[in-house]
Every structure is written in C-alpha cells, then in structure tokens.
Design an enzyme around this catalytic site. Structure first.
Site, PDB file in Angstrom:
ATOM      1  N   TYR A  20      18.370  -6.793  -0.243  1.00  0.00           N
ATOM      2  CA  TYR A  20      19.342  -7.817  -0.798  1.00  0.00           C
ATOM      3  C   TYR A  20      20.362  -8.255   0.414  1.00  0.00           C
ATOM      4  CZ  TYR A  20      18.193  -8.000  -5.604  1.00  0.00           C
ATOM      5  OH  TYR A  20      17.737  -8.301  -6.665  1.00  0.00           O
ATOM      6  N   TYR A 147      19.393  -9.185 -16.447  1.00  0.00           N
ATOM      7  CA  TYR A 147      18.730  -8.642 -15.182  1.00  0.00           C
ATOM      8  C   TYR A 147      18.160  -7.317 -15.383  1.00  0.00           C
ATOM      9  CZ  TYR A 147      17.972  -6.816 -10.325  1.00  0.00           C
ATOM     10  OH  TYR A 147      17.273  -6.267  -9.481  1.00  0.00           O
ATOM     11  N   ASP A 240      17.390  -1.771 -22.557  1.00  0.00           N
ATOM     12  CA  ASP A 240      17.502  -1.456 -20.863  1.00  0.00           C
ATOM     13  C   ASP A 240      18.798  -0.756 -20.863  1.00  0.00           C
ATOM     14  OD1 ASP A 240      17.559  -1.303 -18.329  1.00  0.00           O
ATOM     15  OD2 ASP A 240      17.013  -3.340 -17.911  1.00  0.00           O
ATOM     16  N   LYS A 269      18.821   5.047 -12.591  1.00  0.00           N
ATOM     17  CA  LYS A 269      20.116   5.047 -11.844  1.00  0.00           C
ATOM     18  C   LYS A 269      20.733   6.447 -11.908  1.00  0.00           C
ATOM     19  CE  LYS A 269      21.360   0.179 -11.420  1.00  0.00           C
ATOM     20  NZ  LYS A 269      21.265   0.044 -10.099  1.00  0.00           N
TER      21      LYS A 269
HETATM   22  C1  LIG Z   1      19.892  -3.314 -16.420  1.00  0.00           C
HETATM   23  C2  LIG Z   1      19.079  -2.627 -15.114  1.00  0.00           C
HETATM   24  N1  LIG Z   1      17.772  -2.633 -15.326  1.00  0.00           N
HETATM   25  C3  LIG Z   1      16.924  -2.361 -14.343  1.00  0.00           C
HETATM   26  C4  LIG Z   1      17.392  -2.363 -13.173  1.00  0.00           C
HETATM   27  C5  LIG Z   1      16.655  -2.113 -12.034  1.00  0.00           C
HETATM   28  O1  LIG Z   1      16.585  -0.883 -11.361  1.00  0.00           O
HETATM   29  P1  LIG Z   1      16.021  -0.525 -10.145  1.00  0.00           P
HETATM   30  O2  LIG Z   1      17.055  -1.303  -9.242  1.00  0.00           O
HETATM   31  O3  LIG Z   1      16.286   1.046  -9.974  1.00  0.00           O
HETATM   32  O4  LIG Z   1      14.628  -0.782 -10.029  1.00  0.00           O
HETATM   33  C6  LIG Z   1      18.677  -2.643 -12.982  1.00  0.00           C
HETATM   34  C7  LIG Z   1      19.298  -2.531 -11.442  1.00  0.00           C
HETATM   35  O5  LIG Z   1      20.416  -2.977 -11.173  1.00  0.00           O
HETATM   36  C8  LIG Z   1      19.762  -2.786 -13.813  1.00  0.00           C
HETATM   37  O6  LIG Z   1      20.882  -3.085 -13.892  1.00  0.00           O
END
Ligand SMILES: Cc1ncc(COP(=O)(O)O)c(C=O)c1O
Length: 425
Positions: A20, A147, A240, A269
């Site tokens: 990014y 996202y 998610d 995370k």
């Molecule tokens: C809700 C959500 N799902 C998936 C992801 C993707 O995770 P990664 O960056 O570890 O691939 C993120 C990343 O910010 C997220 O906030």
C-alpha cells in the site's frame, strides 16, 4: 577490513517493495528497531504509541514475553511439519481451544496464513458445500463497503473501487447488499432471495464493524436478522472476524453482540497476538460432514505449505491464554476512555460522527476531498508521527484500535493529537 556501514534506508530504497505504498511519492519509511508494550521504537530510540496496533494485529502489546517464550520453545521443539497426513499437539490444542471459545456451532478449524486466505477458504468451503448438497449454487452475497482482503476471491467479495479496479474483469460476480449503516440489510437480503435465492451459496459479512471500508459500526439487530434469514433459507453465513476477533469490539467475537453462531468464521490478525502470520477458518459440523466421504473427489482440495505451522499455533495458544478476565477489564477500560473522549471530540468543529465499539474509536474529519485518497489522511498521519503517535487514517476516517496494554495516558495522547490537528485546520 572493516565492513562498510549498512545504509538501511538506501538498501530499502533499492530493493524493497512496500505494501500500500506509492513509491513515487512516499516519504522514506521509518526504521523501527524494537517494540515493547504499546510502543514502537525507532532507530534513534524515540517511542511511538502504536494507536492502531500495527494494522490491527498487536493484541496485548508488542513483544509480550509469554508469547515470545512460547515461540522460542516451540521453535526448538518442532518448527514445522506438513499438515496433511500429520498432526501435532499445538495445532490440536489450538483447534480445541478455538472451538471452545467460538460461537457454539463452530467446531472444526481449518488453518491458513492470513486474513485473505482465511476468507478464500471460507468461500471455497461454502461453494463446494452447495455441490455436495446436490444443488450447486454459485452466488456469493457481500456488503457494500466491505473489505475482506487482497487475494482474488477476497477482492471479489470486497467493495469494488480503488483497490480492486485494475483487476475488475478478473473478479467473480457478487450480489451486493447495501452498506448496513443507514440501510435495511435484512430487507434487502429478503428481496434478493426472492429473485435469486436458489443461486445463493453464502452471505459474507464483517459482523458489527466494516473495518477498512471506514470503521462503520452496524447493528446487532441487523446481524441477528441476517443470521435468521440465511438459516431459514439454507444459505451459509460467513462471519469475517479477521479484524473484530479476539476482543477488539469488546466481547471475544463480534458475533457475540448479536448472540449468533455463523456457519463459517474467519480469524487472523490478533490470533497470534500479532507475532506471526496465521489464520483459521472455523466451520460447523454440518459443513465438515458434507465433505466427509469415501469419495476422494469430495475432499476440500486446499492447503498451504505452512498450514498449522507449530510455531504459529504455539503463539496463538499463548495469546489465547492471555485473553482472560484481566484482558477483558483492560478492554472495558479502553472503551470507557474512548466513550469519555468521544464527548470532547464530537464538540470539535471539524470532527463528525464519533463512534465507539469496544476498543475502536473512529470519526470523520471534515475535508474538502473525501474518500480514501483524501489528503487529510496523510497530513494527519505525519502530524501525529511528529508527536509520537502512529495513526493511519482511512482517507478522512480517523480511528484508534490500540493494543490492550495501552494506558489512559497513552490514549489521551492520541486523542489530544487528533484534537490539536482538527483545531489547527
Ligand atoms: C475484515 C478483514 N478481512 C480480511 C482481511 C485481510 O487480512 P490480511 O491482510 O491478513 O490478508 C482484513 C485486513 O484488513 C480485514 O480487515
């Protein structure tokens, strides 16, 4: 011969491609040489309060000794083994511990490497499951402003826009529900089901909080209704919780706000406390059993070289052990601090829509240019960094998502920086 001094930034400039980052305009990155608790330390020893948990991963605090020790011990014992045809204690204990803490119906754990892969796995399970049920369904339903990550499946279900535009023609079709903030998502879902119901394999949501889409808080009632509707229509619900998991929104998982159990849940995370990349996709027995067969074609043909890496599992177990009552009290203290600060921040002239959900505080700064590329984001980022606070606004949306060890004084420092910036403009 004395070796030439290593010019780290020069080597970085010549060899590294940062995420990014527009290398044509970006400032030189800041070299971080160590971290402890809620602070990162640059190479001059200056402390920077990590108010966003380094992209939302650092859960308890940086360099937490219990997790560091667990990693070191595991690395000396069993650092890696392929996970097809083999198993090991850290993975099994972790799967058991996650199943014990997750919403009731989630009993099976599939490990992967990051949030995006956790989402890919969930999407593949949902799609293949519909085939195993003898009624192949091809449509995934996702929220506007969602996202879910940067791999192709995750991009497909994420909102279309700046991040996905160069790949638009390669992304699969998704049906969109409106942004849950200000729209009746359950009604939109019912209406979509009336027209395309028999084609819908799964609905994917970020429960309670659209993260990268602007830290948008939506309602537990709507989430509960989405669960009820998907269940009634035999549609898989994917939660998610890559961002919201492990206490970020208060309870251990955001689904708890609505008292729901999804069919699939994506975690990453904070799963290792922010130490090593790792992820898990949790599934119900019903989904798992639909793949269990004597027919090898019904296998979930998915895996990664490092699936269930023992070091990552050990880190995750150590992190889970730290999510005790003391951690819950720390999270409540952060929420109280945010709630108090929200009053003062809301009164500032150029601050709008201050909201708090657990350890997350967010607001919009009034800017002439809105959206992710708003110039106000980088301006505030630099302003805060000069004052020893790490913020990374999502365009004109400023937020805090601090590690749980953050003190009231740390938090106050971040609120003050935002207020000072807003007042100076
Ligand atoms: C809700 C959500 N799902 C998936 C992801 C993707 O995770 P990664 O960056 O570890 O691939 C993120 C990343 O910010 C997220 O906030």
């Amino acid at each position: 011969m004395i070796p030439a001094a290593f010019d780290l930034l020069d080597a970085d400039r010549r060899h590294v491609w940062h995420p990014y980052t527009q290398h044509g305009t970006a400032d030189s990155p800041i070299t971080i040489s160590r971290a402890e608790g809620a602070y990162l330390y640059d190479d001059s020893g200056r402390g920077i309060f990590d108010a966003i948990s380094s992209w939302w991963v650092t859960l308890h605090g940086h360099a937490q000794v219990e997790i560091a020790t667990a990693i070191a011990e595991q690395a000396r014992t069993l650092e890696q083994v392929m996970f097809a045809g083999f198993t090991h204690e850290p993975a099994v204990r972790l799967a058991e511990a996650l199943a014990a803490r997750a919403p009731a119906e989630l009993t099976r754990v599939f490990f992967s490497d990051d949030g995006s892969t956790a989402v890919e796995v969930a999407l593949k399970i949902a799609l293949q499951y519909s085939r195993h049920r003898g009624e192949p369904r091809r449509l995934i339903v996702a929220l506007e402003n969602a996202y879910h990550g940067d791999t192709f499946g995750a991009m497909s279900v994420s909102a279309r826009g700046l991040f996905t535009e160069p790949f638009a023609e390669h992304l699969f079709e998704v049906a969109r529900l409106p942004d849950p903030v200000g729209h009746d998502v359950p009604a939109a879902l019912e209406s979509l089901i009336r027209s395309r119901g028999r084609d819908i394999a799964a609905v994917i949501v970020e429960p309670m909080l659209l993260g990268a889409g602007g830290m948008r808080v939506w309602s537990a009632d709507a989430l509960r209704a989405v669960r009820e509707i998907t269940r009634r229509h035999g549609i898989v619900l994917i939660a998610d919780e890559v961002l919201t998991g492990f206490g970020r929104t208060g309870p251990l998982f955001a689904c708890e706000h609505a008292g729901i159990s999804p069919d699939l849940m994506c975690l990453s995370k904070g799963i290792t406390g922010g130490f090593v990349p790792f992820a898990a996709t949790l599934a119900t027995d019903t989904l798992f059993d639909a793949f269990r067969s004597t027919d090898r074609k019904r296998t979930l043909f998915h895996g990664h070289s490092y699936t269930a890496n023992p070091i990552a599992c050990a880190a995750a177990l150590a992190s889970l052990a730290l999510l005790d009552e003391r951690s819950a009290e720390r999270r409540r203290a952060i929420e109280r601090s945010h709630t108090d600060a929200a009053v003062g921040l809301s009164a500032l002239p150029r601050v709008e829509n201050v909201r708090v959900l657990g350890t997350m505080l967010a607001m919009e700064l009034v800017a002439t240019d809105r959206g992710y590329l708003s110039a106000i984001g980088p301006a505030l980022r630099s302003f805060a960094l000069e004052r020893g606070v790490l913020l990374r606004p999502l365009g004109d949306t400023v937020y805090l998502l601090p590690p749980y060890c953050s003190t009231t004084a740390d938090l106050q420092r971040a609120y003050d920086v935002i207020a000072e910036f807003a007042e100076a403009r």
